[in-house]
Scaffold this active site. Structure first.
Site, PDB file in Angstrom:
ATOM      1  N   HIS B 264      41.470  40.206  42.827  1.00 20.85           N
ATOM      2  CA  HIS B 264      41.789  41.485  42.047  1.00 20.85           C
ATOM      3  C   HIS B 264      41.931  41.430  40.419  1.00 20.85           C
ATOM      4  CE1 HIS B 264      43.274  45.830  42.056  1.00 20.85           C
ATOM      5  NE2 HIS B 264      43.936  45.036  41.013  1.00 20.85           N
ATOM      6  N   GLU B 265      42.968  40.463  40.286  1.00 20.44           N
ATOM      7  CA  GLU B 265      43.237  40.209  38.732  1.00 20.44           C
ATOM      8  C   GLU B 265      42.009  39.680  38.059  1.00 20.44           C
ATOM      9  OE1 GLU B 265      45.613  41.866  37.780  1.00 20.44           O
ATOM     10  OE2 GLU B 265      46.755  42.145  39.817  1.00 20.44           O
ATOM     11  N   GLU B 294      40.178  49.349  37.085  1.00 18.80           N
ATOM     12  CA  GLU B 294      40.552  49.206  38.496  1.00 18.80           C
ATOM     13  C   GLU B 294      39.205  49.258  39.323  1.00 18.80           C
ATOM     14  OE1 GLU B 294      43.500  48.500  39.156  1.00 18.80           O
ATOM     15  OE2 GLU B 294      43.671  48.752  41.495  1.00 18.80           O
TER      16      GLU B 294
END
Lengths: 504, 504
Positions: B264-265, B294
C-alpha cells in the site's frame, strides 16, 4: 523592559527553531537520507539557513536588540538577562557583517566541495579537490575582509569557533607544546612496547556497541533525550537540550574505536543535555565554544575512559562479554594497550601524546593559505613536511594525509585549533575536580560517575554560551587556560606507563 | 515573461523547501525522535509552517503571481508553464483566505489534541479527547467561514484534500455504494468460510519484512530514492521526488498486515517517485489529490497484491520462506484467506468489500458535526449506530471505535471520503490498463510489474498536481469518476470467490 526582551526572545526564538531544524536535516543527511535525497536536502538546508541569517540580521531585530541593550544597563552584568542580551548582541554584531549573498555562495560552494572531497578521498586524488579548496580559501579571504581591522587575518575565522582567542594565543600555545610533545612522543616510541594484538581480534559489533551504550548510560547519557545511530564518521548533533543525537561506527580493523568514540560523543552530548532550561530557544543554548565542548568529550574519553581506575571497574565486565578475545589478558596489559603511543597518519585515531601534533600542521596550513604564504596546490607537500617534522612519518597517500578530514570541504576553516584548546581545558577541569574530590579514583573504580557529571553540570554545562570560554574556565578553575597542566598530565601518565621519570 | 516566472519560481521554491523540511520533521518525529524531543519538534515545526504560510501569502508573491497570470494568457492552456502558474494561483487564492493567527492557533490546538487522543485511545476514554475534538470542530467551523459563499459548509474542508469535489458529489457517490456494498458484505458473510488460521500463525518479523521489501522492489520502489522504517502506524512521506520514505509495522496477531501495508505505502511512494523532474521545487510536485493518491496505494495493494495471478507468482516464494506455517496450504486456500470478507471494527484492517462502509460513518459524522446537526459528545453514539447499520456490529470499546483514527486529532477533517474516491479511481485505472494490455494477468503471473509501473508513470505519476483529479481521471480513462466499475469489480471478484452469480 519586559516587552522589548519578550519581542527579542520571540524573534530570536524563531531563528533558533530554524537552526535546530537545519541541524536535524544535517543529522538526517548523515544517518538516514537515501542517496537520491542529496538535492532536496541541499535546497532545504540552504533555504532554512538563509532565512535564519536574513531574520537574525533584520533591522527589526537590530533595533529591538539596541533597546534591550539600553535596558539591561541597570542590571548586574552577571544577571541572566544581561548575559542573554549580550551574547545575542555579540552574535548579531558578527552576523550583520556577513552579506546574505556570501552565505548563499558559501553554501553552494561547500555543497559541491563536500561531494568533490568525498570523491577525491575515495580515489586518493588531491587534484579533484584542489579547485574546490581554492574556492573555499578565496571565500575565507573574502570573509576576513568583513571583520577588518584585525591584528591577524586568521583571527576572523578563529573567533567563530573559539571566541576570545587570537592567532597569537594559538601560536603561543603551540610554541609551548610543540617541542615537548614531539620529544615525549619520540621517547615513548623508542621504549619497548607491550603486546596489543588482542585489541584487533575479531569482536562482535553488536556486543561492542551494547557495551559502549552501557558505559555511557553509567556516565548519565539520557536516552529519553537522545539517541545513538551509525554513521560514516562519529559525531554529536544537538537538535535541542532535550534531543541530543550521537553516532558511532564499527571498524573491524579497530573495534575499540566504537567504545572510545562513543564515550567521546557522549561527552559532547552530556554537555548539551546539561544546558539549563532557562536558555531554551535562545542563542545561549549550546556549548561555550568548540574548545570547551572538546574538553568534555576528551575528559570522558581520555581522562576517565583511558584511566586505570575506569578499567579496574569495567575490564571484568568487558572480559565477560569477550571471554575468548581477552583470554589471558591482564588489566595492566589492557590498560597499556589502549594507551599505546604511536605516530600514525589519522588524527581521529591518534593517542593523547601525538594528538596535538596532528592539529598543528592543519592550523599552520590554514594560516599559510589564508595569508597566501602558500598556494592550495602546495598544501599536500606542506602537510607531508610537517608530518615528517612532528611525527616522523609521511602519509602513504593523500587519503591518509591531507584528504582525511572533511572540515575544509564544508567550510570549517579555523576549527582545528579548538581540539588542542579542548585538550588543555579538559585537564584543567579534571585537576580542579580531583582537588575537590580526592576520592575521585575510588569513585571511578566503583563505577560511580554521577558526582563527576553533576559537578560538570553545575560548574559548566548549565551555563550554555552565557560566558566566554576563557572567563568560564577561569571562573571554574581559578586559572587561565594553560599548557602546563596538560604537559604535566602527559608526563606523569605516560612516564608511569613507560617507566620514564615523571615530570618530563 | 521569463523574469516574472523566474521570480515566482524562486519565491515558491523557498516555500516548497520549507514544507519539505517540515515533512522531514514529521517523519523524524514518528520514526526517530526520542520522547524528550517533542517540545523542540513542536517549536521547529510550528515556526517552519508559519514562515511558509507567511511567505506564500506575501504581497510580493501575490503581485508576482498576478503578473505571471497575465503573461500565460498567450500560452496554450495545457502548456507546462500555464499549468504551473494556475496551480500556484489556486493554492494562493485558498491560502490568503486563512489568517496566519488561525494557522498558529490550529497548530497549537492539534499538537495538544494529538497527545490527548493518544492518551484517550490508550485508556479507551472518549471523554479525554472530547474537549479537544470540540476545539477542532470550532476551528473547522471558523475555517468554513473563510471560504464563504459555499453550497455546503463541508465543501470548504473537502476541497483541501479532493479539489473539485463537492459534498453533493460525495453524497451521490455514497448513495450509489451504500446499499450495494452492505448487501454484498452480508451475502458473502453468510457464505461458508474457508480456513484461514494459518494467516495468524507465528511468522518471523524480519523474514516477513524482507519478503515485503522484495515484493515492492519488483514493483519498482527505488531504494536509492527512498527508505523504509518502522513506526506505530504505516505511512508514506515524500520529502521530495528523490527522497520518499515509507514505514511499516509488525503485529504478531496480524503478520500479513506488514506485507499488504508495505504494498500500500509503496503505491503511494511510486506515485511520488514518478513525478516529473520539471515540477521539482514547485507546488505542482506531489499527487493530484488524496483520492488519486489512494488509487495508487489500493491498486498495488488490492487490485494487484490480492489478485490470483500475483499469488501464482509469489506464493511459491512465500512458502519457501515460511515452509512450516504454510505447510499443506494450497494457493487457492491462501488466495481465499487473504480475501476473506468479514465485518470488523478497524478501518485499516478492513477488506475490499467492507472498506467503504467504514468510510461512510466517518464522513457522515464530520458533516453532522460541522453543520451542528449533532454535538461532539454525541459522536460515539452516532458512530456505533452507523457501524451497526452498515456492518452489523458495534465496537466493543471507543479504542476500537471512534478513537481508532488519529485524523481529527491532527486537524484532518474532510479527509476520509478520499479513501473511497481512491477505491473508485483505482478500478477505473486498472480497467483502462487491462484493456490496453490484455496480457496483464500473464505479466503479473511472471512477476513482471515494470509495464504497469511505467504506464502509471506515463499517464499519471509524472503530471504531479498539474491537472485536477477529475480532469486527470477523464484524460486517462475517458470516463468520469464513477461507482459502477468498482461495484462491478467487487461483484465479479467476490462472486467468483464465493461462487455467487457474477455481476451482483
Amino acid at each position: 523592559m519586559a516587552d522589548d526582551v519578550a519581542t527579542l526572545n520571540s524573534l530570536v526564538g524563531e531563528i533558533v527553531d530554524l537552526r535546530s531544524a537545519a541541524s536535524l536535516l544535517d543529522w538526517d543527511a548523515a544517518v538516514c537520507m537515501p542517496p537520491g535525497g542529496v538535492g532536496v536536502y541541499g535546497n532545504n538546508s540552504a533555504t532554512i539557513r538563509r532565512l535564519a541569517h536574513d531574520r537574525f540580521t533584520s533591522t527589526q531585530l537590530g533595533e529591538c536588540l539596541e533597546r534591550a541593550l539600553r535596558q539591561i544597563e541597570s542590571l548586574p552584568p552577571d544577571a541572566e538577562l544581561s548575559r542573554l542580551v549580550k551574547v545575542t548582541a555579540r552574535d548579531y554584531d558578527r552576523a550583520v557583517r556577513v552579506p546574505a549573498e556570501y552565505i548563499a555562495e558559501q553554501a553552494m560552494a561547500t555543497s559541491t566541495a563536500y561531494q568533490a572531497w568525498k570523491e577525491a578521498r575515495e580515489r586518493s586524488d588531491f587534484a579533484i579537490f584542489l579547485p574546490h579548496l581554492e574556492k573555499i580559501i578565496a571565500l575565507k579571504q573574502q570573509y576576513v575582509g568583513f571583520f577588518q581591522p584585525l591584528d591577524h587575518p586568521y583571527d576572523a575565522v578563529l573567533e567563530d569557533y573559539e571566541p576570545g582567542f587570537r592567532t597569537s594565543d594559538i601560536e603561543t600555545m603551540f610554541g609551548a607544546l610543540r617541542e615537548r610533545q614531539v620529544d615525549l612522543a619520540r621517547t615513548i616510541q623508542n621504549h619497548p612496547r607491550s603486546e596489543d594484538a588482542f585489541l584487533r581480534a575479531s569482536y562482535d559489533e553488536q556486543v561492542m556497541v551494547n557495551f559502549a551504550r552501557e558505559v555511557i548510560s553509567t556516565f548519565g547519557f539520557d536516552w529519553s533525550r537522545g539517541r545513538q545511530d551509525k554513521s560514516a564518521h562519529p559525531f554529536a548533533t544537538p537538535i535541542g537540550t532535550d534531543d541530543v543525537r550521537i553516532t558511532t561506527r564499527f571498524d573491524e580493523r579497530n573495534p575499540f574505536e566504537t567504545l572510545f568514540s562513543t564515550m567521546h560523543e557522549a561527552g559532547h552530548a552530556l554537555y548539551e543535555q546539561g544546558v539549563a532550561p532557562v536558555w531554551e530557544r535562545t542563542v545561549v543554548r549550546g556549548g561555550a565554544s568548540l574548545g570547551v565542548h572538546e574538553s568534555q568529550s576528551r575528559l570522558w574519553e581520555n581522562l576517565i575512559g583511558r584511566s586505570l581506575p575506569f578499567w579496574e571497574h569495567f575490564f571484568p565486565l568487558l572480559r565477560r562479554r569477550f571471554p575468548s578475545q581477552l583470554q589471558g589478558v591482564s588489566l595492566e596489559a589492557f590498560y597499556h594497550a589502549i594507551n599505546r603511543v604511536k605516530s600514525s597518519f589519522i588524527r581521529v585515531e591518534a593517542d593523547e601524546v601525538t594528538y596535538n601534533l596532528h592539529v598543528m600542521p592543519r592550523v599552520e596550513i590554514e594560516i599559510a593559505l589564508l595569508t597566501k604564504a602558500i598556494a592550495a596546490k602546495d598544501a599536500p607537500d606542506f602537510w607531508n613536511a610537517k608530518m615528517k617534522e612532528y611525527l616522523g612519518i609521511v602519509p602513504d597517500s593523500p587519503t591518509h594525509g591531507i584528504l582525511q578530514d572533511m572540515h575544509w570541504s564544508i567550510g570549517l576553516f579555523g576549527y582545528f585549533a579548538t581540539y588542542t584548546v579542548g585538550n588543555l581545558i579538559s585537564v584543567q577541569l579534571w585537576e580542579k575536580f580531583t582537588a575537590e574530590r580526592p576520592d575521585s579514583s575510588e569513585m571511578i573504580r566503583r563505577g560511580e560517575f554521577a558526582p563527576i557529571r553533576e559537578w560538570l553540570r553545575t560548574v559548566l554545562h548549565r551555563h550554555g554560551r552565557s560566558y566566554q570560554p576563557r572567563e568560564l574556565v577561569e571562573n571554574i578553575t581559578g586559572s587561565a587556560i594553560s599548557t602546563k597542566p596538560y604537559l604535566d598530565y602527559l608526563s606523569i601518565k605516560y612516564g608511569a606507563l613507560c617507566g620514564l621519570p615523571a615530570g618530563g
